[in-house]
Design an enzyme around this catalytic site. Structure first.
Site, mmCIF file in Angstrom:
data_model
loop_
_atom_site.group_PDB
_atom_site.id
_atom_site.type_symbol
_atom_site.label_atom_id
_atom_site.label_comp_id
_atom_site.label_asym_id
_atom_site.label_seq_id
_atom_site.Cartn_x
_atom_site.Cartn_y
_atom_site.Cartn_z
ATOM 1 N N LYS A 78 19.230 23.217 8.231
ATOM 2 C CA LYS A 78 17.963 23.369 7.526
ATOM 3 C C LYS A 78 17.279 24.868 7.833
ATOM 4 C CE LYS A 78 13.250 21.461 6.968
ATOM 5 N NZ LYS A 78 12.130 20.496 7.089
ATOM 6 N N SER A 159 9.866 17.980 3.416
ATOM 7 C CA SER A 159 10.139 19.300 3.265
ATOM 8 C C SER A 159 11.718 19.377 3.255
ATOM 9 C CB SER A 159 9.663 20.179 4.204
ATOM 10 O OG SER A 159 10.023 20.077 5.435
ATOM 11 N N SER A 183 8.833 14.541 7.180
ATOM 12 C CA SER A 183 9.749 15.542 6.540
ATOM 13 C C SER A 183 11.085 15.012 6.662
ATOM 14 C CB SER A 183 9.442 16.964 6.542
ATOM 15 O OG SER A 183 8.107 17.265 6.149
#
Length: 493
Positions: A78, A159, A183
């Site tokens: 990420k 997210s 998330s």
């Protein structure tokens, strides 16, 4: 020959050790998938060279008999984790072009374990969002489609939407995520994969771009529960560079995995039975209860009486911490600098932040600055922290009678891109089931459990006591085995 991109982390690790295939073959197969899936926009930066170099080292280690725990396993990272020599943006214009000269603790642990990096994954800007639509680099598109024949693009959750989409589309076998208010769990549920948020402090936050420091927690996302256990073992551990890091040993979660829940009690929070919720969610939840009973668990009703205040408390605390953390982006030291002709210092601040931050980030900064201001601190922020304490006490009381808690992960399946962007409150409601565990710092996991009437994945959430990731993983495994979820997105990209 077997499609190597269909293999799980455990299968890649074990197959490589057995000599069934080389790590280079695995890295090349996944890199090809990444290169062929640009329509999903899951990656901000692709790093096939990093994955290939790690693969060559893994093959050399196998020949020398010095294999590491994750030798031969390529993963996605990420783009909130700083990676030495590789652009790290937090999906923001503010950090576009920023190349760290240091490595986050979590990513370094994974490289030390033998992983290679396929690329940096897209996300909501500064991890603020529930649909991956706030990214400066464009929204991620879920690989899933509704079964009604429509072509509407779906949100992969947020997210960590790049991570969830990449795993679901077989672009990587696993990825890192971060969870501030759901998330990891919500995008996992939207895309039919698994993901666990460990106890706050299990994984170091050092080198992770901060959103809300008392809530942010790194965790793994993968195809199944075993892979999450394997990844978490190699991500967790004490870090003296992080004052919130837990100074305690990392258990061998994979070795202790068991779907036998005899003697365990599962709590069902009555406050999570929301009026008007999608009937498919309720049906999945009831099926999950039956699965855990079949695994030997006793199921009881529990009460978490302050649940209704969790979401408003979270959306005071998280923006407050965000406004403080994001104050460092001022155009002075690093990142974007907008300096209009003849501008002074204040003008530079204003121009840089106006250009560098997106609408959702600005919204949260303004909310956070407001609730921290002299006239409103006690009325909002202090009260929200008191509510947070009450929510934590609710969980402590509940865990006096049960071992884990079962609930839905999200109130709906994946929604269409653009459906909620004009209504921030509707978007925030997606976190309704995930936020309480985040406020209490508890481990929580999402496991795919069913498809809804439109053929989209639905996830069940298991919440555990602090430090009891094993109990969460074991309950997740019991659901995984009984749900038999094997559905995957049909390739259209």
């Amino acid at each position: 020959m077997t499609d190597l991109t269909n293999l799980t982390v455990a299968q890649i690790r074990d197959g490589h050790r057995a000599g069934d295939f080389s790590a280079v073959e695995v890295a090349e197969a996944f890199s090809a998938n990444v290169a062929g899936a640009k329509a999903l926009n899951a990656f901000i930066v692709e790093t096939p060279d990093h994955a290939l170099a790690a693969a060559k080292a893994a093959d050399a280690d196998r020949a020398a008999g010095t294999l590491k725990p994750l030798s031969g396993v390529p993963i996605g990272m990420k783009d909130l984790f700083c990676t030495n020599g590789v652009q790290t943006t937090a999906a923001s214009h503010m950090l576009e072009g920023f190349v760290p000269r240091y490595e986050s603790t979590v990513s370094q642990k994974l490289w030390d374990a033998g992983c290679g990096m396929l690329g940096k994954l897209n996300l909501d800007q500064f991890a603020m969002g529930s649909s991956n639509e706030t990214s400066y680099f464009g929204n991620v598109i879920s690989p899933w489609k509704r079964n009604d024949g429509g072509n509407a693009a779906l949100a992969p959750g947020g997210s960590s939407g790049g991570s969830s989409a990449a795993i679901a589309a077989r672009l990587c076998p696993a990825a890192t995520g971060t969870d501030t208010g759901g998330s990891i769990r919500q995008p996992a549920a939207f895309t039919g994969i698994s993901g666990i948020k460990p106890t706050y402090g299990r994984c170091s936050r050092w080198g992770i771009v901060a959103f809300a420091s008392s809530l942010d927690q790194a965790g793994p996302m993968a195809r199944d529960v075993r892979d999450c256990a394997i990844m978490l073992e190699n991500m967790a551990g004490f870090d003296p560079k992080d004052a919130t890091s837990l100074d305690m040993p990392v258990p061998n979660w994979e070795a202790a995995l068991s779907s036998d829940l005899k003697g365990k009690t599962v709590g069902i929070p009555r406050e999570y039975r929301l009026e008007g919720i999608d009937p498919d969610i309720d049906a999945m939840w009831d099926a999950g209860i039956a699965m855990l009973k079949d695994a030997g668990a006793e199921v009881i009703e529990i009460s978490l009486p302050h649940t209704q205040y969790a979401l408003p408390a979270y959306y005071i605390i998280a923006p407050a911490e965000a406004s403080s953390n994001l104050a460092r982006y001022d155009g002075v030291r690093y990142g974007l600098r907008d300096l209009p002709q003849g501008a002074g210092l204040q003008d530079m601040y204003a121009a840089t932040r106006a250009d560098g931050f997106g609408p959702e980030v600005k919204r949260r900064i303004m909310i956070g600055t407001y609730v921290l201001s002299a006239g409103f601190y006690d009325a909002y922020y202090t009260q929200a922290q008191k509510v947070r304490t009450l929510i934590s006490r609710d969980f402590t009381a509940a865990f006096g009678t049960c071992d884990v808690i079962l609930a839905p992960t999200a109130p709906s399946a994946a929604f269409g891109l653009g459906e909620k962007t004009s209504d921030p409150l509707a978007m925030y409601l997606n976190d309704v089931f995930a936020v309480p565990a985040s406020l209490a710092g508890l481990p929580a996991m999402s496991v795919p459990a069913a498809l809804n009437r439109e053929g989209l994945p639905l996830g069940l959430q298991i919440i555990g006591k602090a430090f009891d990731e094993q109990g969460v993983l074991n309950a997740g495994l019991a659901i995984e085995e009984r749900a038999g979820f094997t559905a995957r997105a049909e390739k259209w990209w």
